[in-house]
Design a protein around this motif. Structure first.
Motif, PDB file in Angstrom:
ATOM      1  N   UNK A  47       0.832  -1.214   0.000  1.00 30.11           N
ATOM      2  CA  UNK A  47       0.000   0.000   0.000  1.00 30.11           C
ATOM      3  C   UNK A  47       0.857   1.252   0.000  1.00 30.11           C
ATOM      4  N   UNK A  48       0.396   2.264  -0.717  1.00 33.75           N
ATOM      5  CA  UNK A  48       1.116   3.535  -0.770  1.00 33.75           C
ATOM      6  C   UNK A  48       2.281   3.557  -1.735  1.00 33.75           C
ATOM      7  N   UNK A  49       2.522   2.455  -2.450  1.00 26.68           N
ATOM      8  CA  UNK A  49       3.630   2.409  -3.393  1.00 26.68           C
ATOM      9  C   UNK A  49       3.347   3.336  -4.563  1.00 26.68           C
ATOM     10  N   UNK A  54       2.058   7.127 -10.452  1.00 23.38           N
ATOM     11  CA  UNK A  54       0.742   6.647 -10.025  1.00 23.38           C
ATOM     12  C   UNK A  54       0.831   6.017  -8.635  1.00 23.38           C
ATOM     13  N   UNK A  55      -0.207   6.196  -7.862  1.00 23.88           N
ATOM     14  CA  UNK A  55      -0.334   5.585  -6.543  1.00 23.88           C
ATOM     15  C   UNK A  55      -1.442   4.548  -6.605  1.00 23.88           C
ATOM     16  N   UNK A  56      -1.239   3.428  -5.939  1.00 25.82           N
ATOM     17  CA  UNK A  56      -2.248   2.387  -5.917  1.00 25.82           C
ATOM     18  C   UNK A  56      -3.378   2.788  -4.978  1.00 25.82           C
ATOM     19  N   UNK A  57      -4.583   2.468  -5.379  1.00 24.83           N
ATOM     20  CA  UNK A  57      -5.782   2.775  -4.624  1.00 24.83           C
ATOM     21  C   UNK A  57      -6.544   1.465  -4.468  1.00 24.83           C
ATOM     22  N   UNK A  58      -7.120   1.233  -3.306  1.00 23.87           N
ATOM     23  CA  UNK A  58      -7.859  -0.005  -3.080  1.00 23.87           C
ATOM     24  C   UNK A  58      -9.024  -0.109  -4.065  1.00 23.87           C
ATOM     25  N   UNK A  59      -9.262  -1.308  -4.555  1.00 19.45           N
ATOM     26  CA  UNK A  59     -10.395  -1.527  -5.461  1.00 19.45           C
ATOM     27  C   UNK A  59     -11.729  -1.394  -4.735  1.00 19.45           C
ATOM     28  N   UNK A  60     -11.695  -1.359  -3.414  1.00 20.90           N
ATOM     29  CA  UNK A  60     -12.905  -1.183  -2.600  1.00 20.90           C
ATOM     30  C   UNK A  60     -13.113   0.284  -2.199  1.00 20.90           C
ATOM     31  N   UNK A  61     -12.174   1.157  -2.580  1.00 24.62           N
ATOM     32  CA  UNK A  61     -12.248   2.572  -2.237  1.00 24.62           C
ATOM     33  C   UNK A  61     -13.482   3.215  -2.885  1.00 24.62           C
ATOM     34  N   UNK A  62     -14.189   4.043  -2.114  1.00 25.16           N
ATOM     35  CA  UNK A  62     -15.421   4.670  -2.607  1.00 25.16           C
ATOM     36  C   UNK A  62     -15.167   5.512  -3.858  1.00 25.16           C
ATOM     37  N   UNK A  63     -14.039   6.231  -3.903  1.00 30.28           N
ATOM     38  CA  UNK A  63     -13.724   7.074  -5.073  1.00 30.28           C
ATOM     39  C   UNK A  63     -13.498   6.194  -6.308  1.00 30.28           C
ATOM     40  N   UNK A  64     -12.790   5.076  -6.145  1.00 32.39           N
ATOM     41  CA  UNK A  64     -12.543   4.163  -7.272  1.00 32.39           C
ATOM     42  C   UNK A  64     -13.858   3.613  -7.814  1.00 32.39           C
ATOM     43  N   UNK A  65     -14.752   3.223  -6.916  1.00 30.16           N
ATOM     44  CA  UNK A  65     -16.053   2.676  -7.337  1.00 30.16           C
ATOM     45  C   UNK A  65     -16.900   3.754  -8.014  1.00 30.16           C
ATOM     46  N   UNK A  66     -16.911   4.952  -7.442  1.00 31.06           N
ATOM     47  CA  UNK A  66     -17.661   6.074  -8.039  1.00 31.06           C
ATOM     48  C   UNK A  66     -17.176   6.361  -9.459  1.00 31.06           C
TER      49      UNK A  66
END
Length: 138
Positions: A47-49, A54-66
């Motif tokens: 995480x945070x790499x 580009x920074x990795x973001x969780x696939x469960x993150x609300x912004x990613x889903x939106x």
């Protein structure tokens, strides 16, 4: 010296390739095909790499889903398709001069057939979104 830097480059490329997800198709309950993401040994990247800005973001993150749902809606408007959101498989983001840029691998369904799509969405400081690219992954 040149041979040493080539070795480091090859090692980096092998580590990167080993950490990337592989998509495979398998039959799920009810005969519906599903795409699965297979990682070689746990989390592909800590995480945070930061990779290439580009920074990795969780696939469960609300912004990613939106943004995944936004990219599908915008693609449906432009192409007259009827894709339905299913999941975010991968999400990356980076800060740019006018806001942020998001790269997403989105799983969308047409009928009973899921497919993976590569989406790029630009978001400005006012949170206005613009679909830059939406392409089916092969």
């Amino acid at each position: 010296m040149a041979q040493k830097s080539v070795s480091y480059l090859m090692l980096f490329a092998l580590l990167l390739a080993a950490s990337l997800p592989r998509l495979s198709s398998s039959a799920a309950a009810g005969g519906r095909k599903a795409l699965e993401v297979e990682y070689s040994g746990g989390s592909p990247v800590p995480p945070g790499t930061n990779f290439g800005g580009y920074n990795f973001l969780s696939s469960k993150d609300a912004k990613a889903i939106e943004l995944a749902k936004f990219s599908i809606e915008e693609n449906n408007k432009k192409s007259n398709q009827k894709l339905k959101y299913d999941a975010v498989l991968e999400a990356l983001w980076k800060k740019v001069a006018q806001g942020a840029e998001y790269r997403l691998v989105v799983l969308a369904v047409v009928g009973d057939e899921p497919d993976a799509y590569d989406a790029e969405v630009a978001v400005d400081e006012k949170n206005d979104k613009r679909l830059v690219r939406f392409e089916k992954l092969h």
